[in-house]
Design an enzyme around this catalytic site. Structure first.
Site, PDB file in Angstrom:
ATOM      1  N   TYR A   7     -32.254 -31.775  25.262  1.00 17.10           N
ATOM      2  CA  TYR A   7     -33.389 -30.982  25.758  1.00 17.10           C
ATOM      3  C   TYR A   7     -33.088 -30.555  27.189  1.00 17.10           C
ATOM      4  O   TYR A   7     -32.623 -31.364  28.004  1.00 17.10           O
ATOM      5  CB  TYR A   7     -34.671 -31.826  25.744  1.00 17.10           C
ATOM      6  CG  TYR A   7     -35.859 -31.089  26.350  1.00 17.10           C
ATOM      7  CD1 TYR A   7     -36.735 -30.362  25.562  1.00 17.10           C
ATOM      8  CD2 TYR A   7     -36.076 -31.103  27.738  1.00 17.10           C
ATOM      9  CE1 TYR A   7     -37.791 -29.673  26.110  1.00 17.10           C
ATOM     10  CE2 TYR A   7     -37.137 -30.404  28.296  1.00 17.10           C
ATOM     11  CZ  TYR A   7     -37.988 -29.692  27.483  1.00 17.10           C
ATOM     12  OH  TYR A   7     -39.038 -28.997  28.029  1.00 17.10           O
TER      13      TYR A   7
ATOM     14  N   GLU B 269     -37.121 -22.828  28.405  1.00 22.11           N
ATOM     15  CA  GLU B 269     -36.937 -24.099  27.696  1.00 22.11           C
ATOM     16  C   GLU B 269     -35.912 -23.946  26.585  1.00 22.11           C
ATOM     17  O   GLU B 269     -36.055 -23.086  25.714  1.00 22.11           O
ATOM     18  CB  GLU B 269     -38.289 -24.558  27.102  1.00 22.11           C
ATOM     19  CG  GLU B 269     -38.213 -25.926  26.458  1.00 22.11           C
ATOM     20  CD  GLU B 269     -39.552 -26.346  25.859  1.00 22.11           C
ATOM     21  OE1 GLU B 269     -40.094 -25.623  24.995  1.00 22.11           O
ATOM     22  OE2 GLU B 269     -40.077 -27.395  26.278  1.00 22.11           O
TER      23      GLU B 269
END
Ligand code: GDP
Ligand code: MN
Length: 399
Positions: free
Chosen positions: A119, A207
C-alpha cells in the site's frame, strides 16, 4: 475532483511511473478490441467507477455468487463474457453506499503475476502543511482497517517543501516495504516520480493500492485513485477535461454552474447562507438544536437574484429537505436582493415545506418588508439562534 483509474494511470505514465498496459472500453466490442491489442494470456477487466473496493463489490443485477467488479480473464472470449456481464450493471462496493454505481466504462489491462501487494499513498498532511507518504506492507487491504488493527504496519513521513523529494525518502519507502538492492532503487525512483506528479498536478490524494512486486521483479502501480485540489483546477484544463459528470452529485454540478459553494449532506434542513464562516456556524447551530443540515451552501458575497434563485432550486430539489433556513448577513450582498431572489424562487418552484428567513445588515428593513408583503408563508427570525430554533420546531411539527 476525482478521475477514473484509467485516467489516473495515464497521468502516472506521463510521469514515467510503471503501470500495466491497458485500454479503456465503453462497449463490449471495444473491450474485445482492447483485449486483442494486449499480449495476453492474462487480462484484467476493471469496472471504472469513482469508488474503491470494486474487486470485492457485487453487481445488483447478477446472482450473489457472481464475480466482482475487477476480474481476471484468460482469453479474449473471457474478456467478452465479463464485459457483457459488467457493462450497464450496478456495482455496489463498501464505498458506493447501497445504491451502487452503474458501470459505463471498463478498463482492459494486461494482467500481472503478483508476488507481493503493498500500500502506498501520497496526501496533503494539514497538520504539518506538507506532502506526506503513507506506506504499508499490507497492500490490497482496507487501509483504515490496517490502521485500526495493526498500526505498526503503517509507516508515514512527510517531505520538506524547501528540499522537495530526496533519495532518502525513497529509501524510507524501500525500508518500510522490506525492499533492497535493485528493488530499493526502483522504490526510490517511484517515490520521486510520485511526488513530482503529485505536486505538478496539484493533487489532493494519490493512492496506489496495491503497489505490486511482480513475479518478474518489477514494482508496478496496479490501482490508482487520484483526486485534485479543486482550488487549483484552473491551472489544469487537461485534468478538468477528464471530469465524468455522471459520477458526481447532479446538485453539486448545478451549483458549480452558478459558482455556488454547495456540498450535499445527509440531514433534513436545507440551508442558504452567505459566507463560509456563517454557513459553518449555521450548520453547527442546527445540530445544537437536534436536527441535521441537508447541505452546506454559501451563495457568496456577490450573489444576484439569479444565483439566489438557482440556490433555492437546488435546495428544494433534494427530497430529504423538510425545511429551509435562509440566513443572510447583508454586507456587500444586500438583504432586499436576497428577499427578491427568495420570493422569485418560491414563486417559480413553489414551497410546500417551512421556510425560515433571517436577514441582517444592509437594507434589512427593505428586505423584511419585501418578504412580509409577498404574502408568502415565511417565518421571520431575528437572529441566528432564533432562526435555528424556529426551523427545527417547524420541521418537527410538519412530520
Ligand atoms: P479495487 O478493488 O477497487 O481496489 O480494485 P484493484 O484495482 O485494487 O483490484 C482489486 C484486486 O484485484 C487487487 O488487489 C489485486 O489483488 C487484483 N488484481 C488487479 N489487477 C490484477 C492483475 O493484473 N493480476 C492479478 N493477478 N490480480 C490483479
Ligand atoms: Mn485497489
Amino acid at each position: 475532483m476525482n478521475i477514473h483509474e484509467y485516467q489516473a494511470k495515464a497521468v502516472l505514465k506521463e510521469f514515467g511511473l510503471p503501470v500495466s498496459r491497458g485500454v479503456a472500453a465503453f462497449t463490449v466490442e471495444e473491450a474485445v478490441k482492447a483485449a486483442r491489442e494486449l499480449p495476453g494470456p492474462l487480462y484484467v477487466v476493471k469496472s471504472q467507477i469513482h469508488a474503491g473496493g470494486r474487486g470485492k463489490g457485487k453487481f445488483k443485477e447478477l446472482p450473489a455468487d457472481a464475480k466482482g467488479g475487477v476480474r481476471l480473464a484468460k482469453s479474449v472470449d473471457e474478456v467478452r463474457a465479463n464485459a457483457v456481464e459488467m457493462l450497464g450493471n450496478t456495482l455496489v462496493t463498501a464505498q458506493t453506499g447501497p445504491v451502487g454505481k452503474q458501470v459505463n466504462r471498463l478498463y482492459i489491462e494486461d494482467g500481472s503475476n503478483i508476488q507481493k501487494e503493498f500500500y502506498l499513498s501520497v496526501l496533503v498532511d494539514r497538520e504539518t502543511s506538507r506532502v506526506a507518504f503513507v506506506v504499508s506492507t499490507e497492500g490490497g487491504m482496507d487501509i483504515e482497517k490496517v490502521a485500526h488493527e495493526t498500526p505498526e504496519k503503517i509507516v508515514t513521513f512527510s517531505v520538506d517543501p524547501a528540499t522537495g523529494v530526496m533519495p532518502h525518502h525513497g529509501m524510507a519507502v524501500a525500508k518500510a516495504l522490506g525492499l533492497s538492492g535493485d528493488l530499493a532503487k526502483q522504490a526510490v525512483n517511484l517515490t520521486t516520480r510520485l511526488y513530482n506528479a503529485f505536486v505538478a498536478k496539484d493533487m489532493a490524494l494519490l493512492e496506489i493500492n496495491p503497489l505490486i512486486l511482480s513475479t518478474d521483479g518489477q514494482l508496478r502501480c496496479l490501482d490508482a485513485k487520484m483526486s485534485f485540489d479543486s482550488n487549483a483546477l484552473y491551472r489544469h484544463p487537461e485534468i478538468v477535461s477528464l471530469r465524468d459528470e455522471t459520477e458526481e452529485d447532479p446538485k453539486e454540478i448545478e451549483a458549480s454552474r452558478y459558482d455556488l459553494s454547495y456540498i450535499a449532506l445527509e440531514g433534513s434542513i436545507g440551508c442558504m447562507v452567505n459566507g463560509a464562516g456563517l454557513a459553518m456556524a449555521t450548520l453547527d447551530i442546527i445540530k445544537l438544536y437536534g436536527e441535521e443540515p441537508a447541505n452546506f451552501l454559501d451563495v457568496g458575497g456577490g450573489a444576484n437574484k439569479e444565483k439566489v434563485t438557482a440556490a433555492f432550486k437546488i435546495i428544494t430539489a433534494d427530497h430529504n429537505v423538510k425545511g429551509i433556513l435562509v440566513n443572510i448577513f447583508g454586507g456587500i450582498m444586500k438583504c432586499d436582493v436576497i428577499a427578491e431572489g427568495v420570493i422569485a424562487a418560491v414563486q417559480d418552484v413553489g414551497l410546500s415545506i417551512p421556510l425560515v428567513v433571517r436577514l441582517e445588515g444592509t437594507n434589512v428593513e427593505l428586505g423584511k418588508t419585501i418578504i412580509r408583503e409577498s404574502g408568502l408563508n415565511v417565518i421571520a427570525a431575528d437572529d441566528l439562534d432564533d432562526a435555528a430554533q424556529k426551523i427545527v420546531k417547524a420541521v418537527r411539527e410538519s412530520h
